[in-house]
Design an enzyme around this catalytic site. Sequence first.
Site, PDB file in Angstrom:
ATOM      1  N   ARG A  75       0.840  -1.198   0.000  1.00  0.00           N
ATOM      2  CA  ARG A  75       0.000   0.000   0.000  1.00  0.00           C
ATOM      3  C   ARG A  75       0.873   1.245   0.000  1.00  0.00           C
ATOM      4  O   ARG A  75       1.986   1.252   0.511  1.00  0.00           O
ATOM      5  CB  ARG A  75      -0.884   0.045   1.239  1.00  0.00           C
ATOM      6  CG  ARG A  75      -2.020  -0.918   1.262  1.00  0.00           C
ATOM      7  CD  ARG A  75      -3.013  -0.517   2.358  1.00  0.00           C
ATOM      8  NE  ARG A  75      -2.361  -0.075   3.578  1.00  0.00           N
ATOM      9  CZ  ARG A  75      -2.060  -0.861   4.595  1.00  0.00           C
ATOM     10  NH1 ARG A  75      -2.334  -2.138   4.540  1.00  0.00           N
ATOM     11  NH2 ARG A  75      -1.483  -0.375   5.683  1.00  0.00           N
ATOM     12  N   SER A 267       2.109  -6.408  15.083  1.00  0.00           N
ATOM     13  CA  SER A 267       1.767  -6.518  16.500  1.00  0.00           C
ATOM     14  C   SER A 267       1.032  -7.803  16.837  1.00  0.00           C
ATOM     15  O   SER A 267       0.458  -7.931  17.906  1.00  0.00           O
ATOM     16  CB  SER A 267       0.943  -5.299  16.941  1.00  0.00           C
ATOM     17  OG  SER A 267       1.699  -4.118  16.869  1.00  0.00           O
ATOM     18  N   LYS A 269      -1.579  -9.516  15.061  1.00  0.00           N
ATOM     19  CA  LYS A 269      -3.015  -9.660  14.820  1.00  0.00           C
ATOM     20  C   LYS A 269      -3.368 -10.970  14.110  1.00  0.00           C
ATOM     21  O   LYS A 269      -4.247 -11.714  14.560  1.00  0.00           O
ATOM     22  CB  LYS A 269      -3.525  -8.477  13.985  1.00  0.00           C
ATOM     23  CG  LYS A 269      -5.019  -8.533  13.699  1.00  0.00           C
ATOM     24  CD  LYS A 269      -5.472  -7.341  12.877  1.00  0.00           C
ATOM     25  CE  LYS A 269      -4.775  -7.322  11.554  1.00  0.00           C
ATOM     26  NZ  LYS A 269      -5.439  -6.482  10.553  1.00  0.00           N
ATOM     27  N   ARG A 395       2.752 -12.217   0.230  1.00  0.00           N
ATOM     28  CA  ARG A 395       1.403 -12.576   0.682  1.00  0.00           C
ATOM     29  C   ARG A 395       0.960 -13.948   0.199  1.00  0.00           C
ATOM     30  O   ARG A 395       1.473 -14.494  -0.774  1.00  0.00           O
ATOM     31  CB  ARG A 395       0.395 -11.545   0.156  1.00  0.00           C
ATOM     32  CG  ARG A 395       0.615 -10.127   0.661  1.00  0.00           C
ATOM     33  CD  ARG A 395       0.048  -9.937   2.048  1.00  0.00           C
ATOM     34  NE  ARG A 395       0.311  -8.608   2.582  1.00  0.00           N
ATOM     35  CZ  ARG A 395      -0.419  -8.040   3.537  1.00  0.00           C
ATOM     36  NH1 ARG A 395      -1.454  -8.700   4.044  1.00  0.00           N
ATOM     37  NH2 ARG A 395      -0.114  -6.850   3.992  1.00  0.00           N
ATOM     38  N   TYR A 520       2.311 -16.327  20.951  1.00  0.00           N
ATOM     39  CA  TYR A 520       1.669 -17.275  20.049  1.00  0.00           C
ATOM     40  C   TYR A 520       0.476 -17.962  20.724  1.00  0.00           C
ATOM     41  O   TYR A 520      -0.416 -17.302  21.231  1.00  0.00           O
ATOM     42  CB  TYR A 520       2.690 -18.279  19.495  1.00  0.00           C
ATOM     43  CG  TYR A 520       3.788 -17.581  18.721  1.00  0.00           C
ATOM     44  CD1 TYR A 520       3.491 -16.844  17.576  1.00  0.00           C
ATOM     45  CD2 TYR A 520       5.119 -17.621  19.147  1.00  0.00           C
ATOM     46  CE1 TYR A 520       4.475 -16.176  16.874  1.00  0.00           C
ATOM     47  CE2 TYR A 520       6.118 -16.952  18.451  1.00  0.00           C
ATOM     48  CZ  TYR A 520       5.786 -16.237  17.314  1.00  0.00           C
ATOM     49  OH  TYR A 520       6.757 -15.568  16.635  1.00  0.00           O
TER      50      TYR A 520
END
EC number: 4.1.1.32
Length: 613
Positions: A75, A267, A269, A395, A520
């Site tokens: 992005r 972080s 997610k 990705r 985790y």
Amino acid sequence: MVAAVDQAMDAAGLTNPHVREYVNYWAELTGAERVEVVSASDDSRLIKESLAAGEILPAGDGLYYSRSYFKDTARSEERTIVASNNPSDAGVYNNWRSAEEMRPLLEGKMRGASAGKTMYVIPYLMAPPGSPLEAYAAGVELTDHRTVALHMIRMSRVGVDFVNNLADPNSFVRAVHVTGDLENLGQGTPEDQRYFVTIGDERTILHFGSSYGGNALLGKIAHGLRQAAYDGWASGEFLAEQFMLVGITDKKTGKKYHICGGFPSASGKTNLAMTLAPDALGDRYYVEFYGDDIAWLRVDPEDGKIYAINPEFGVFGVAKDTNAATNPGALDSVAPGTQSLFTNIAYNADTNEVWWEGKTPEPPADVTGWADWKGNLISERAEGDDSPWAHPNSRFTTTLANVPNIAADFENPKGVPIDAVIFGGRTRDREPLIRAITDLAEGVYDGLTLGAEATFAAEGVDGQLRYDPMSMRPFMAYPEGAYAAHWLKVIGQAKDQPIFAHVNWFQRDPEDGHFLWPGYRENLRPLLWLMELKNGEVKGRQTPVGIIPTKDELNLDGLEIKPEDLDTILTIDNDRWRQEMGHREKHLKQFDGLPESIWEAHRRITADLEAEG
């Protein structure tokens, strides 16, 4: 050309007259040579065509690989704009511009830019069919890039029925993507030609100059976050947030909980969204995946609870550091036969294998056939060249149904009731493992002051956060003051409000730098404590910044952790927090029109910290 376009839409059964008018307009403006309407049933054919054209490459049984242009890999926040016809929509982070300026600018760049290409018409739905928010979910993306169509089929529900049967045939998001001449767009220079524009009050998305990710998959971020956030605010009905969504079932009691939350980049997610119960707790708790990136939240008028849906149909996950230990569910979701797509990772043309940093401890020892994400052979690298094989933002794209612990009710149109909203940033001090917040204004305040460390001084006293309100900084669609007020309104309407919490898996020892918490799968433990707190089963310890667990309340069965590390992550450093509050005040002063209750929360926390000395 109009006759040919109409013929293509007739053949596909696309009957909505407003969609047909829209397609004809943009086909003529962009100069597309032909038009093709896409449905999910076209996926296998599009795969074969893309393989034949060399747009994608085989990466195993039912797996595929693509590279984007090397300057087109992420992005671009500085080129991303939210436009409207109302100057008061301008905020600090939404990079607002006038619709009257941006619309003709984008049309000018797109004019004739698809000459010789096929325009793929992708009717899609960003919600489970029948959702109470379905009116905001329908869209039609037009793209001149076939791989974009493949990604959209995995990330959204695609088919003409989603736009043919709208209650208001004109109420769909118009999303236009034109790739442009990627090699001559001046990416990152003063002559940058790229623009990624969402015109909120016209429900129109115009993206020019990319074929990658959120710049090109317009149903995902541009619609699912920016446009939906604007729609939710304009309608007063819902929130659209960059939130993960997870379900936790206590098999002993039969209770099921749902938690959503926002985390800035890096972080934790996605790993939390796709987590499993730790082995020591697996007999009692089962964790289900709903979504890793977007949640739409609303109040259900029947029971007064907050409900959330994941509007997406797939996962667009970061490959880096994904492995059997960090995220086994993610690996399973891209297993052979899943029809997954990989982008910008390392690829072996001889064996059709893929690799990325963190997939295994070391890269393949035999570099024969291996090429990096730019297509350069590893075997031809200069001695000492240790640059990444895969792009850090590489990705994988797969459908939700491929995730092994996908919730059985992930397509429930109503969504799932939310018990907790959590925020989490990467900080090596200051933030404890978890602190619960029972006051709505303080919960919203905490989300507005969410951040992760951008830098860190050696002594650990000057490390400041890069603030990322609700993890929506790159996706904010309207002013921050109005955003806070809308949060207070929507959540405040709920009869059974979720509990808020802030989590942090990343505290480090200042001496040797080791992580104090194993992270985790063990991250389920503080979430279980949070549910017990909401149920009144534990009380915790009140601090100026929230309620934290006592050592005996946190379920540590089967977990080895040093007592001194546990003490640290369950302690508030008041001196560090007083310093933090000064930074937060400066951050909040940027935002016009913040509700007074947010400032009251700030003053209350500051006063309580001072009182504790």
